[in-house]
Design a protein around this motif. Structure first.
Motif, PDB file in Angstrom:
ATOM      1  N   ASN A  89       1.007  10.381  -3.482  1.00 20.64           N
ATOM      2  CA  ASN A  89      -0.100  10.511  -2.535  1.00 20.64           C
ATOM      3  C   ASN A  89       0.424  10.584  -1.109  1.00 20.64           C
ATOM      4  O   ASN A  89       1.563  10.205  -0.818  1.00 20.64           O
ATOM      5  CB  ASN A  89      -1.030   9.284  -2.622  1.00 20.64           C
ATOM      6  N   ASP A  90      -0.441  11.007  -0.210  1.00 23.49           N
ATOM      7  CA  ASP A  90      -0.150  10.837   1.204  1.00 23.49           C
ATOM      8  C   ASP A  90       0.012   9.348   1.479  1.00 23.49           C
ATOM      9  O   ASP A  90      -0.674   8.513   0.876  1.00 23.49           O
ATOM     10  CB  ASP A  90      -1.295  11.405   2.051  1.00 23.49           C
ATOM     11  N   ASP A  91       0.916   8.987   2.388  1.00 24.79           N
ATOM     12  CA  ASP A  91       1.162   7.578   2.680  1.00 24.79           C
ATOM     13  C   ASP A  91      -0.108   6.835   3.092  1.00 24.79           C
ATOM     14  O   ASP A  91      -0.233   5.632   2.864  1.00 24.79           O
ATOM     15  CB  ASP A  91       2.202   7.433   3.787  1.00 24.79           C
ATOM     16  N   ASN A  92      -1.028   7.550   3.731  1.00 23.50           N
ATOM     17  CA  ASN A  92      -2.237   6.925   4.266  1.00 23.50           C
ATOM     18  C   ASN A  92      -3.438   7.073   3.332  1.00 23.50           C
ATOM     19  O   ASN A  92      -4.571   6.807   3.728  1.00 23.50           O
ATOM     20  CB  ASN A  92      -2.578   7.508   5.640  1.00 23.50           C
ATOM     21  N   ALA A  93      -3.222   7.483   2.102  1.00 24.38           N
ATOM     22  CA  ALA A  93      -4.340   7.631   1.170  1.00 24.38           C
ATOM     23  C   ALA A  93      -5.022   6.279   0.953  1.00 24.38           C
ATOM     24  O   ALA A  93      -4.349   5.267   0.756  1.00 24.38           O
ATOM     25  CB  ALA A  93      -3.846   8.184  -0.161  1.00 24.38           C
ATOM     26  N   MET A 113       0.829  -1.201   0.000  1.00 22.97           N
ATOM     27  CA  MET A 113       0.000   0.000   0.000  1.00 22.97           C
ATOM     28  C   MET A 113       0.866   1.255   0.000  1.00 22.97           C
ATOM     29  O   MET A 113       0.622   2.207  -0.759  1.00 22.97           O
ATOM     30  CB  MET A 113      -0.919   0.010   1.232  1.00 22.97           C
ATOM     31  N   LEU A 114       1.897   1.266   0.841  1.00 22.08           N
ATOM     32  CA  LEU A 114       2.788   2.421   0.928  1.00 22.08           C
ATOM     33  C   LEU A 114       3.509   2.648  -0.398  1.00 22.08           C
ATOM     34  O   LEU A 114       3.623   3.788  -0.874  1.00 22.08           O
ATOM     35  CB  LEU A 114       3.797   2.211   2.057  1.00 22.08           C
ATOM     36  N   LEU A 115       3.977   1.567  -1.012  1.00 24.89           N
ATOM     37  CA  LEU A 115       4.672   1.689  -2.287  1.00 24.89           C
ATOM     38  C   LEU A 115       3.752   2.288  -3.349  1.00 24.89           C
ATOM     39  O   LEU A 115       4.166   3.190  -4.104  1.00 24.89           O
ATOM     40  CB  LEU A 115       5.172   0.320  -2.742  1.00 24.89           C
ATOM     41  N   ALA A 116       2.505   1.811  -3.423  1.00 24.96           N
ATOM     42  CA  ALA A 116       1.564   2.326  -4.418  1.00 24.96           C
ATOM     43  C   ALA A 116       1.352   3.821  -4.239  1.00 24.96           C
ATOM     44  O   ALA A 116       1.354   4.590  -5.214  1.00 24.96           O
ATOM     45  CB  ALA A 116       0.239   1.576  -4.324  1.00 24.96           C
ATOM     46  N   TYR A 165      -2.912  -4.272  -4.673  1.00 24.34           N
ATOM     47  CA  TYR A 165      -3.341  -2.960  -4.171  1.00 24.34           C
ATOM     48  C   TYR A 165      -3.352  -1.956  -5.317  1.00 24.34           C
ATOM     49  O   TYR A 165      -2.403  -1.883  -6.097  1.00 24.34           O
ATOM     50  CB  TYR A 165      -2.411  -2.495  -3.040  1.00 24.34           C
ATOM     51  N   LEU A 166      -4.442  -1.206  -5.407  1.00 28.70           N
ATOM     52  CA  LEU A 166      -4.590  -0.180  -6.433  1.00 28.70           C
ATOM     53  C   LEU A 166      -4.684   1.181  -5.766  1.00 28.70           C
ATOM     54  O   LEU A 166      -5.598   1.437  -4.971  1.00 28.70           O
ATOM     55  CB  LEU A 166      -5.855  -0.420  -7.260  1.00 28.70           C
ATOM     56  N   ALA A 167      -3.733   2.044  -6.090  1.00 23.26           N
ATOM     57  CA  ALA A 167      -3.794   3.444  -5.660  1.00 23.26           C
ATOM     58  C   ALA A 167      -4.078   4.304  -6.887  1.00 23.26           C
ATOM     59  O   ALA A 167      -3.673   3.968  -8.003  1.00 23.26           O
ATOM     60  CB  ALA A 167      -2.480   3.868  -5.011  1.00 23.26           C
ATOM     61  N   VAL A 168      -4.780   5.409  -6.687  1.00 25.42           N
ATOM     62  CA  VAL A 168      -5.101   6.364  -7.739  1.00 25.42           C
ATOM     63  C   VAL A 168      -4.598   7.729  -7.295  1.00 25.42           C
ATOM     64  O   VAL A 168      -4.709   8.080  -6.110  1.00 25.42           O
ATOM     65  CB  VAL A 168      -6.621   6.416  -7.995  1.00 25.42           C
ATOM     66  N   ASP A 169      -4.035   8.503  -8.224  1.00 26.07           N
ATOM     67  CA  ASP A 169      -3.539   9.824  -7.832  1.00 26.07           C
ATOM     68  C   ASP A 169      -4.668  10.646  -7.207  1.00 26.07           C
ATOM     69  O   ASP A 169      -5.768  10.714  -7.729  1.00 26.07           O
ATOM     70  CB  ASP A 169      -2.907  10.557  -9.013  1.00 26.07           C
ATOM     71  N   GLY A 170      -4.371  11.247  -6.078  1.00 29.04           N
ATOM     72  CA  GLY A 170      -5.380  11.983  -5.334  1.00 29.04           C
ATOM     73  C   GLY A 170      -6.112  11.138  -4.323  1.00 29.04           C
ATOM     74  O   GLY A 170      -6.823  11.665  -3.454  1.00 29.04           O
ATOM     75  N   GLY A 171      -5.967   9.820  -4.402  1.00 29.48           N
ATOM     76  CA  GLY A 171      -6.591   8.931  -3.431  1.00 29.48           C
ATOM     77  C   GLY A 171      -8.043   8.621  -3.734  1.00 29.48           C
ATOM     78  O   GLY A 171      -8.712   9.323  -4.492  1.00 29.48           O
ATOM     79  N   ILE A 172      -8.522   7.548  -3.143  1.00 29.96           N
ATOM     80  CA  ILE A 172      -9.932   7.149  -3.230  1.00 29.96           C
ATOM     81  C   ILE A 172     -10.663   7.789  -2.060  1.00 29.96           C
ATOM     82  O   ILE A 172     -10.212   7.710  -0.913  1.00 29.96           O
ATOM     83  CB  ILE A 172     -10.054   5.614  -3.215  1.00 29.96           C
TER      84      ILE A 172
END
Length: 310
Positions: free
Chosen positions: A46-50, A37-40, A112-119
């Protein structure tokens, strides 16, 4: 915004989890593979906690309704954007109207899927994480289903695809001795045994099968606080490793604790795979943790994100 066309098996919204709520009887929840999650999030600035999406097996399809940058980490789910491969461990662009398909893991268990700006989902007790047991957080406290729509944060001004180091999974799980380790009739058996991950394992705990352990003297203990990583020994003699959605108290003997840096290996282990516990010292556990912190610090610097977020 993104729309869930096909949800897959137990796809949930997760972040780093709820910290400091154990006294309320609430589990930590959060991404089982916190490093992925952190890597994504780092790949996207993003913020680490996004909040991210956690996928566990199965076919999933998501349609995007704005241009975005995404990062897929953890298990390689053979992802495609409108039929073209999207690499695991890389920052990748996706256009409005395109569909991201995850076919399922080639190896490992969770992506894990991260999106710029966060979900964007409402938070509960300071976290967006889904607690499936209590039905709290995420999207109505449940796994995603077809037709769900998720808001996205503000688009980032990113330019180029970038990638990062992928970890190599092995079955060696490093542990610290627990307060009741010396009560084992044969302590060496714990580390020498090869434990098989059972299909009944879930986000609450990794249930293991193997030659039962026993205590040299019956031990009665009262209920006490427990946390993810604790290795409990139930009456069956077959260990259970508590994971993020586990209860916050327990009365079974605590024979070990998995070090934080190796919790991701449990998240990525599949039922039927064998695991082996490797006892380490507290100094060794700290050194491993420091190496991971240094890696993510260097990654943040290389991507222009600066030092790790607080």
């Amino acid at each position: 915004m993104l729309e869930v066309i096909q949800a897959g098996i137990q796809t949930t919204v997760q972040d780093a989890g709820r910290i400091g709520v154990g006294h309320l009887g609430l589990p930590r929840s959060g991404a089982l593979d916190s490093q992925a999650m952190l890597l994504a999030n780092r790949l996207l600035g993003n913020d680490d906690n996004a909040p991210v999406l956690e996928f566990a097996l199965g076919l999933s399809r998501l349609r995007f309704y704005r241009d975005a940058w995404i990062a897929l980490t953890g298990a390689d789910f053979n992802a495609q954007i409108d039929g073209k491969s999207a690499w695991c461990g890389w920052r990748t662009a996706i256009k409005s109207g395109q569909t991201l398909t995850l076919h399922g893991p080639k190896a490992g268990m969770r992506a894990y899927l991260a999106v710029d700006g966060g979900i964007q989902v409402p938070t509960f007790m300071g976290s967006a994480s889904t607690d499936l047991t209590s039905g709290l957080g995420g999207v109505e406290g449940r796994a995603l289903k077809s037709g769900d729509r998720l808001a996205l944060g503000k688009e980032h001004n990113l330019k180029h695809p970038v990638g990062a180091m992928q970890r190599l999974w092995d079955n060696q799980i490093r542990v610290l001795a627990g307060p009741h380790f010396d009560w084992l009739a044969n302590p060496a058996q714990f580390a020498k045994s090869h434990w098989t991950l059972l299909p009944s394992s879930n986000r609450m705990g990794a249930r293991l099968d193997g030659e039962p352990l026993s205590l040299h003297t019956p031990l009665e203990i009262g209920s006490r606080g427990v946390f993810p990583g604790v290795v409990q020994l139930p009456p069956s003699g077959k260990p259970i490793v508590l994971l993020n959605d586990a209860q916050t108290t327990g009365g079974y003997p605590i024979i070990a604790t998995v070090i934080e840096a190796d919790m991701w290996k449990l998240a990525q282990a599949r039922p039927g795979q064998t695991l082996q516990f490797v006892p380490v010292s507290l100094d060794e556990a700290r050194a491993v943790g420091e190496r991971w912190q240094q890696y993510f610090y260097r990654l943040g610097r290389a991507l222009g994100a600066g030092a790790p977020h607080a």
